[in-house]
Structures are given as structure tokens and as C-alpha cells.
Design an enzyme around this catalytic site. Structure first.
Site, short mmCIF file in Angstrom:
data_model
loop_
_atom_site.label_atom_id
_atom_site.label_comp_id
_atom_site.label_asym_id
_atom_site.label_seq_id
_atom_site.Cartn_x
_atom_site.Cartn_y
_atom_site.Cartn_z
N LYS A 239 -23.32 16.43 -40.39
CA LYS A 239 -23.78 15.10 -39.93
C LYS A 239 -24.83 14.55 -40.90
O LYS A 239 -24.82 13.37 -41.24
CB LYS A 239 -24.32 15.20 -38.50
CG LYS A 239 -23.20 15.36 -37.48
CD LYS A 239 -23.64 15.78 -36.10
CE LYS A 239 -22.40 16.07 -35.25
NZ LYS A 239 -22.69 16.60 -33.92
N GLN B 169 -27.82 18.15 -30.51
CA GLN B 169 -26.62 18.97 -30.70
C GLN B 169 -26.40 19.89 -29.50
O GLN B 169 -27.33 20.58 -29.06
CB GLN B 169 -26.77 19.79 -32.00
CG GLN B 169 -25.54 20.56 -32.41
CD GLN B 169 -24.35 19.68 -32.79
OE1 GLN B 169 -24.51 18.55 -33.22
NE2 GLN B 169 -23.15 20.19 -32.60
N ASP C 17 -23.91 9.48 -29.27
CA ASP C 17 -22.81 10.33 -28.80
C ASP C 17 -22.03 9.64 -27.68
O ASP C 17 -20.94 10.07 -27.33
CB ASP C 17 -23.37 11.63 -28.20
CG ASP C 17 -23.46 12.77 -29.19
OD1 ASP C 17 -22.54 12.92 -30.01
OD2 ASP C 17 -24.45 13.54 -29.12
N1 GUN Z 1 -21.40 19.82 -30.09
C1 GUN Z 1 -20.10 19.82 -30.47
N2 GUN Z 1 -19.66 18.55 -30.65
C2 GUN Z 1 -20.71 17.74 -30.38
C3 GUN Z 1 -20.89 16.33 -30.42
O1 GUN Z 1 -19.97 15.55 -30.70
N3 GUN Z 1 -22.14 15.88 -30.09
C4 GUN Z 1 -23.15 16.72 -29.75
N4 GUN Z 1 -24.34 16.17 -29.43
N5 GUN Z 1 -23.02 18.04 -29.70
C5 GUN Z 1 -21.81 18.54 -30.03
#
Ligand code: GUN
Length: 307
Positions: A52, A96, A119
Site C-alpha cells: 500500500k 490493517q 476501506d
Molecule cells: N486485511 C486484508 N485486507 C484488508 C483490507 O482491504 N483492508 C484492511 N484494513 N485490512 C485488510
């Protein structure tokens, strides 16, 4: 013989567009910032967070990483979230998941400002997605929609089957397909005759979380097959929910793992962060780039930006 859907190529196109728009904003003195919070040392989460951050660099966003120890308390994490909520340099906040067991995902997500919830996990954003009136895209389902669009196959009127009913993928996925006038079924662990139900689908989205369980008998000849799985096979190698080798000659289009949905999720996160920045700076409305019908969905100015 099916066509392989190239998620890397589609995501590169999306990121190029975002990069160009970000550069234009910079000329106007507007910068875009994403804060990514990771708690603990989960190796998979560390990789996701690194990717990211890398994507932010690629498109020209500022990224702020907060790595907190596994024993962080709820109060400490909420303090950080509140600080980021108030920070004008931060347009998007991503915590996350999964969090360590002693922390409640729901409490944390509910405390992220909805207009920074890139998200789209906050209940307010989930509600907007349900209604079809949203600014933030649910990242993984929106990435799947982009891959479907890239095939040229129209969703309207098609039989769509989503396997998996999670809040993050299955449910919003079904909504996006429905918003494009697909006829949608959601299947799950209690579904009877799963292969038979799936084999009627013109568009099949697998989000099960079990390596290679979708074999050719689940697939209609010529169907679009999108694999959301991120699993490990018996040799520890990364694979999807779909047995790619077994299905690739029967499907019309099929997305691989890796190189399918994964890169799209991050591209959509970048899109949401750009949308958040534009909303925060009062520039254009809720952007609808990345959505399919170009409808104006600028709800955010009215709902949140006066606060
Ligand atoms: N963990 C796995 N995929 C994601 C996601 O798309 N967003 C977040 N915040 N955590 C994750």
C-alpha cells in the site's frame, strides 16, 4: 481456451489515471495523504502494508505509516485514530486487519471518520453501498468489477454467483453486481448443490478462502471467473480458491492468483484516497471515477464536511 484477465495491467491503468490527477492537484497546491496503521507483526499484514505504501509512492500520495506493538491497548489505538481523524494532512485512514485478538475491529472501525474511511468498512459507508449512493468503493469488490468491465462482458441481465458472504467481500460484491442489474445469488458453507448452482453462473466470483476448491464442474462453459482467494496450496505456494489449471480451458475469462484481484484492491484504495482528498478540499463532488454509471453521489459535503 479462456482469456486470462491481467489484474496487473488493469490496475496499472487505474493508477496511471490517479497519478495524473494527483499531479494536477499538486500544481494547485493540493496534496493527498493516506495513513496506514498496523498493529503487531503479522507477516502477511506487513506485506500488504508495504504494498500500500509502495502504491502511494507510485501515484504521488504522501503515506504515513504507524507501526504499533502487538500489546497496544484499545485506548492507545483509539487515541491514534482520533489524532488522524483530526489531522488535515490525512485524507484516508486504513487500519490493517486482522487486529490482535484483544482488540475489537468493530470498535476501531466505528471510530474512523466516515469521510476518511477509505476501506469503506464503517457502517455508514456500508449503508451507502447498500443504497447504491456512495463515494467510497468497497476496494476488493470494486476491483472485481473493474476486472469484469475489462472483459467487455456486460453484467446486466446475467446470472452472477458470489461464493462467500463476508462483510468485506461477499456482501458488497453482490451489491455492486446488483447495482449493474445482474441477477445475483450469494452462496456459502450451507448452500446445497454448490457446484450445480455455480455452474449456472455467467459470472462467478469466488471468495471462499479455501485453496483450489473451485474445479471445472463448478464452471459454466465460457463464464467469467474471478478469483478473490489468497490461499496457500499443499506446497505452501500462493494460489486462489479456483483450481486455475483445471478451469482455464472451460472459462471464457479467468483471473489468476497472483496477478488478478490483488493488485486491483490496492488501486481502488488509491482511488478512494483521492476521492477523500478531493472532498476534503472541496474539489468536485464525490468522485465517481471507478464506478460504472457516472452518477453524482456527492453526499459527503452535506453529511460530514461541516463538522
Ligand atoms: N486485511 C486484508 N485486507 C484488508 C483490507 O482491504 N483492508 C484492511 N484494513 N485490512 C485488510
Amino acid at each position: 481456451m479462456s482469456r486470462i484477465i491481467d489484474g496487473k495491467a488493469v490496475s496499472a491503468q487505474v493508477k496511471e489515471r490517479i497519478k495524473a490527477e494527483t499531479a494536477k492537484l499538486k500544481e494547485q497546491g493540493v496534496e493527498v495523504g493516506l495513513a496506514v496503521v498496523i498493529v503487531g507483526d503479522d507477516p502477511a499484514s506487513k506485506v500488504y502494508v508495504r504494498n500500500k505504501k509502495k502504491a502511494c509512492e507510485e501515484v504521488g500520495f504522501n503515506s504515513y505509516e504507524y507501526a504499533m506493538p502487538a500489546e497496544t491497548t484499545e485506548q492507545e489505538l483509539l487515541e491514534l485514530v482520533n489524532k488522524l481523524n483530526a489531522d488535515e494532512k490525512v485524507d484516508g485512514i486504513l487500519v490493517q486487519l486482522p487486529l490482535p485478538k484483544h482488540l475489537d475491529d468493530k470498535v476501531i472501525i466505528n471510530n474512523i471518520r466516515p469521510d476518511k474511511d477509505v476501506d469503506a468498512f464503517h457502517p455508514i459507508n456500508v449503508g451507502h453501498i447498500m443504497i447504491g449512493d456512495y463515494s467510497f468503493l468497497p476496494c476488493t469488490p470494486a476491483g472485481v468489477m473493474e476486472l469484469i468491465h475489462s472483459t467487455g462482458v456486460e453484467v446486466k441481465g446475467k446470472k452472477c454467483v458470489v461464493i462467500g458472504r463476508s462483510n468485506i467481500v461477499g456482501k458488497p460484491m453482490a451489491m455492486l453486481l446488483l447495482h449493474e442489474n445482474g441477477t445475483v445469488a450469494i452462496c456459502h458453507s450451507k448452500t446445497q448443490n454448490l457446484p450445480q448452482v455455480c455452474s449456472q453462473a455467467d459470472i462467478l466470483v469466488a471468495a471462499v478462502g479455501k485453496p483450489k476448491i473451485i474445479t471445472a464442474d463448478y464452471i459454466k462453459e465460457g463464464a467469467v471467473v474471478i478469483d478473490v482467494g489468497m490461499d496457500r496450496d499443499e506446497n505452501g505456494k500462493l494460489c486462489g480458491d479456483v483450481d486455475f489449471e483445471n478451469c482455464k480451458d472451460k472459462a471464457g475469462f479467468i483471473s489468476p492468483v497472483p496477478g488478478g484481484v490483488g493488485p486491483m484492491t490496492i488501486a481502488m484504495l488509491m482511488q478512494n484516497t483521492l476521492t477523500a482528498a478531493k472532498l476534503h478540499k472541496g474539489l468536485s463532488g464525490g468522485t465517481d471515477e471507478g464506478t460504472s454509471d457516472g452518477k453524482d453521489r456527492n453526499v459527503w459535503n452535506k453529511l460530514f464536511l461541516h463538522t
